[in-house]
Design an enzyme around this catalytic site. Structure first.
Site, PDB file in Angstrom:
ATOM      1  N   GLU A  35       0.917  -1.303   0.068  1.00 19.50           N
ATOM      2  CA  GLU A  35       0.105  -0.072   0.035  1.00 19.50           C
ATOM      3  C   GLU A  35       0.868   1.165  -0.045  1.00 19.50           C
ATOM      4  O   GLU A  35       0.335   2.322  -0.681  1.00 19.50           O
ATOM      5  CB  GLU A  35      -0.969  -0.117   1.341  1.00 19.50           C
ATOM      6  CG  GLU A  35      -1.967   1.075   1.366  1.00 19.50           C
ATOM      7  CD  GLU A  35      -2.856   1.201   0.431  1.00 19.50           C
ATOM      8  OE1 GLU A  35      -3.220   0.052  -0.488  1.00 19.50           O
ATOM      9  OE2 GLU A  35      -3.552   2.203  -0.039  1.00 19.50           O
ATOM     10  N   LYS A 121      15.391 -11.775  -1.640  1.00 19.21           N
ATOM     11  CA  LYS A 121      15.258 -10.627  -0.760  1.00 19.21           C
ATOM     12  C   LYS A 121      14.636 -10.681   0.228  1.00 19.21           C
ATOM     13  O   LYS A 121      13.572 -11.158   0.327  1.00 19.21           O
ATOM     14  CB  LYS A 121      14.433  -9.634  -2.011  1.00 19.21           C
ATOM     15  CG  LYS A 121      14.426  -8.285  -1.237  1.00 19.21           C
ATOM     16  CD  LYS A 121      13.957  -7.194  -2.301  1.00 19.21           C
ATOM     17  CE  LYS A 121      14.078  -5.953  -2.082  1.00 19.21           C
ATOM     18  NZ  LYS A 121      13.544  -5.554  -0.484  1.00 19.21           N
ATOM     19  N   GLU A 179      21.348  -8.846   5.949  1.00 19.95           N
ATOM     20  CA  GLU A 179      20.075  -8.405   6.561  1.00 19.95           C
ATOM     21  C   GLU A 179      19.957  -9.252   7.744  1.00 19.95           C
ATOM     22  O   GLU A 179      20.032 -10.570   7.871  1.00 19.95           O
ATOM     23  CB  GLU A 179      18.874  -8.930   5.444  1.00 19.95           C
ATOM     24  CG  GLU A 179      17.470  -8.567   5.737  1.00 19.95           C
ATOM     25  CD  GLU A 179      17.182  -7.235   4.887  1.00 19.95           C
ATOM     26  OE1 GLU A 179      18.331  -6.626   4.259  1.00 19.95           O
ATOM     27  OE2 GLU A 179      16.094  -6.902   4.723  1.00 19.95           O
ATOM     28  N   LYS A 300      21.951  -9.571  -9.597  1.00 24.08           N
ATOM     29  CA  LYS A 300      23.203  -8.867  -9.657  1.00 24.08           C
ATOM     30  C   LYS A 300      23.991  -9.531 -10.645  1.00 24.08           C
ATOM     31  O   LYS A 300      24.008 -10.413 -10.919  1.00 24.08           O
ATOM     32  CB  LYS A 300      23.773  -8.994  -8.097  1.00 24.08           C
ATOM     33  CG  LYS A 300      23.016  -8.429  -7.134  1.00 24.08           C
ATOM     34  CD  LYS A 300      23.562  -8.738  -5.769  1.00 24.08           C
ATOM     35  CE  LYS A 300      22.918  -8.500  -4.489  1.00 24.08           C
ATOM     36  NZ  LYS A 300      23.226  -8.695  -3.473  1.00 24.08           N
ATOM     37  N   CYS A 439     -21.634 -24.850  18.829  1.00 21.01           N
ATOM     38  CA  CYS A 439     -23.222 -25.217  18.929  1.00 21.01           C
ATOM     39  C   CYS A 439     -23.385 -26.482  19.677  1.00 21.01           C
ATOM     40  O   CYS A 439     -22.799 -27.383  19.134  1.00 21.01           O
ATOM     41  CB  CYS A 439     -23.644 -25.431  17.348  1.00 21.01           C
ATOM     42  SG  CYS A 439     -25.028 -26.046  17.173  1.00 21.01           S
TER      43      CYS A 439
END
Ligand code: IVH
Length: 688
Positions: A35, A121, A179, A300, A439
């Protein structure tokens, strides 16, 4: 220029600033990345069409992020760049990159394909690790790319990151980039602990990892399970490797691995656009099986020499691109909340959504799990909500999406679970201390009867072909079937009277019913739909007891002797067969002609245990990591299975390896389960 465009640009800038701050500085985003990207792209397009709208402070004009007060700033010796993102998630995205590289390198059309290093990634937080004389002296976040934050104390708590490089000789200065991320299982476990402690749960692994790295108290970081992958370099002094002729990015990662850094095994050196496309497909097929989240792959140029020749733009290298996958999260409107009743009577609140394309399909329903989850997420009818769909997992509502923070437009009442079953009106009960509402109507409840019938007829149960939900709806709603055994009393005449039921299909169904009568004890036990009894337990029970009468008469103690059966499962089975009406159902089904081979005792049962793949048809495609095609085929056949050449509705499993092609697509189209080699091995071992 229309005033409208100016107004929208101002609004978009304000929104992007707000969300960038939440995301980069506070690590608490309110919207999914997709978004944010959409808003960013909208502003980019607007500024491209009306350049006079572009302001110096526009988020499109600078690298975002700011240093927090508590952590010391660190100026990067070499800026930490970002990477160009290819958002066309189709093969064209990879082709466009290859074409761009060839153009910039001025390669002739007939020049050989360019070699690329293709990798994942990772969805975490970028970190620069500085090693001097092989010792970790500084770890910093990316920050705004020029200046990051000193997180050395925190990074030192991550076991995967070496405090001293292994092997040798090591260069005097070596900065490694990579990362920090959190594995999904670690994330789930962490949330489990939070729940036990009655504390708030975390939204997703990425934000949790980023938050942990930027803690002020390293003890906090140490208590979070973090992982790391290296993918590149920062500043380096005197490393001969880099100037060797023919040095490549692939070899560089190998060298980093040799220094003791974690480097992902899911990387390949490939050639040309074709190689990139194949890698993109291969990873996409495995995406949900990976132990951590990724949002794309990175390509890359492999030769370091060619990388140097291509160089950089202001923010990013020209020799690399990130190629995305379809987002697994999207925003849509919550139009309503319905309550569904499951086979065991469990009431599930289900979100009715404005249809939205997410994770590769259009989703209009998503589970809200139970009333506690719903409360925790704080979503109400009319809200914009974040919907997540990853792989074959049921779509779920993650939480409320707030574009512009503020109160809800109008008063919306909170949702409550009904006190009476929405299907049969029976009383609804919440188990003491439990989270589920149920139920109490049992098979009196049409919803439970329908689900029970569908489960009974399922492929892994009695395998009654042609008995789908439309037909079950008609049979139950029309009052044709009140109990399972009545299924076998249906005749062609009665069936042919139903909607959309020609004589031919009625005859087919009767034949399928007839065929289903010859079955196995394990399937029959599973088909009864006893709570807690899945396929594996049903098999264990059949193997252990050998006959239905022994299972029905077993005490809780005797049931506990069965493999993998604990007190909860044992009690559930015992309670089921303690109900006279359930025993009656078994008797009536036997009277209707259901039959299977019964064995005296466990030993005999084990000897005659069906082969794990008996009656199963598998299709092989692509190259498996270890097994050759002939080996795989031999193993499947030895386990009683068949190997077919093409995928159809009759295929039970497709086993896909690397570079799997159209058969894999076909499997997806038909909803045939797809396994990798590991999955096949589990199946062969009888655990599938
Ligand atoms: S290379 C000069 N490789 O994506 C190129 N980045 O770069 C620098 N990321 O926040 C990036 N996986 O942390 C590269 N295999 C990978 C990556 C990767 C994830 C992140 C990186 C940065 C963002 C943009």
């Amino acid at each position: 220029m229309p005033a409208e465009a100016r107004g929208r640009a101002i609004a978009l800038r304000a929104l992007l600033h707000h969300h960038a701050h939440r995301y980069y500085v506070l690590d608490a985003p309110e919207i999914p990345d997709a978004e944010y990207d959409r808003l960013f792209q909208e502003l980019q397009a607007l500024e491209a069409a009306h350049p006079e709208l572009r302001t110096a402070d526009s988020p499109t004009q600078r690298v975002l992020g700011r240093v927090l007060d508590g952590l010391a700033p660190v100026r990067h010796a070499v800026p930490m760049l970002s990477i160009q993102t290819e958002t066309d998630t189709s093969a064209a995205g990879a082709e466009a990159f290859d074409a761009r590289v060839r153009r910039e390198l001025e390669l002739a059309d007939d020049a050989p394909p360019v070699e690329y290093a293709a990798e994942l990634k990772y969805d975490g937080l970028a970190i620069n690790l500085r090693y001097e004389a092989g010792v970790l002296v500084l770890a910093a976040t990316r920050g705004d790319g020029e200046t990051g934050e000193d997180v050395t104390q925190n990074i030192r708590t991550i076991g995967q990151i070496p405090l001293r490089l292994q092997g040798g000789p090591v260069p005097p200065v070596l900065e490694i980039r990579g990362e920090v991320y959190m594995r999904r299982d670690d994330f789930e476990r962490l949330n489990e602990l939070q729940r036990e402690k009655g504390e708030k749960t975390y939204i997703n692994p990425r934000n949790t990892a980023a938050g942990a790295v930027r803690q002020l108290d390293p003890a906090m970081t140490a208590s979070r399970p973090l992982s790391f992958f290296a993918y590149g370099l920062g500043a380096v002094q005197d490393w001969g490797f880099l100037v060797e002729a023919g040095a490549t990015h692939g070899a560089l990662l190998d060298a980093l691995a040799a220094f003791g850094l974690p480097v992902s095994p899911d990387r390949r050196v490939v050639r040309g656009a074709e190689g990139l496309v194949a890698f993109h497909r291969y990873v996409e097929a495995r995406r949900d099986a990976l132990p951590f989240d990724i949002d794309g792959v990175v390509y890359k140029v492999n030769s370091l020499e060619l990388q140097r020749r291509m160089g950089f733009k202001t923010r990013e290298p020209r020799w690399a691109v990130a190629h995305k996958y379809p987002a697994q999260e999207q925003v849509t409107r919550l139009n309503g909340i319905e309550v569904q009743v499951g086979r065991t009577g469990k009431l599930t609140p289900v979100a009715k959504l404005e249809p939205v394309f997410v994770g590769g399909t259009t989703v209009s329903n998503a589970t809200l799990h139970n009333i506690f989850e719903l409360r925790r997420k704080g979503v109400r009818i009319g809200d914009q909500v974040i919907v997540r769909r990853a792989g074959d997992v049921i779509p779920e509502v993650v939480g409320r999406y707030v574009e512009a923070p503020g109160p809800r437009p109008a008063y919306v009442p909170n949702f409550h679970m009904p006190r009476q079953c929405p299907v049969c009106g029976s009383q609804v009960q919440r188990e003491k201390g439990g989270i589920d509402h149920r139920c109490t109507g049992g098979l009196f409840c049409a919803a439970q009867r329908k689900q029970a019938l569908l489960h009974f007829a399922g492929r892994r149960a009695m395998d009654i072909e042609g008995l789908g939900d439309k037909l079950v709806d008609q049979l139950v709603d029309g009052g044709f079937i009140r109990t399972l055994p009545e299924l076998y009393k249906l005749g062609v005449a009665k069936l042919a009277g139903l909607e959309r039921m020609a004589d031919k299909s009625a005859a087919n169904l009767v034949a399928a019913l007839e065929k289903s009568k010859t079955t196995t004890l394990a399937r029959f036990l599973y088909a009864l739909g006893i709570r807690q009894v899945g396929e594996a337990t049903a098999k264990d029970l059949a193997r252990h007891f050998g006959s239905i009468d022994r299972v029905m008469d077993a005490s809780v103690e005797q049931l506990l002797e069965v493999n993998d059966v604990g007190p909860v499962v044992a009690t559930s089975i015992h309670t089921f067969f303690a109900q006279p009406h359930n025993r009656e159902v078994v008797e009536q089904l036997r009277a209707a002609g259901l039959n299977w081979a019964e064995h005296e005792g466990a030993a005999a049962a084990a000897a005659a245990a069906p082969l794990p793949l008996a009656g199963k048809t598998l299709v092989l495609t692509g190259t498996l990591p270890e097994l050759s095609r002939d080996e795989a085929k031999a193993l499947i056949e030895a386990a009683g299975g068949k190997v077919a050449g093409s995928v159809s509705k009759k295929t039970h499993f497709v086993v896909a390896g690397e570079e799997a092609g159209s058969k894999l697509d076909k499997a997806r189209e038909l909803g045939v389960p797809v396994l990798d080699e590991e999955g096949l091995r589990r199946l062969l071992a009888g655990a599938g």
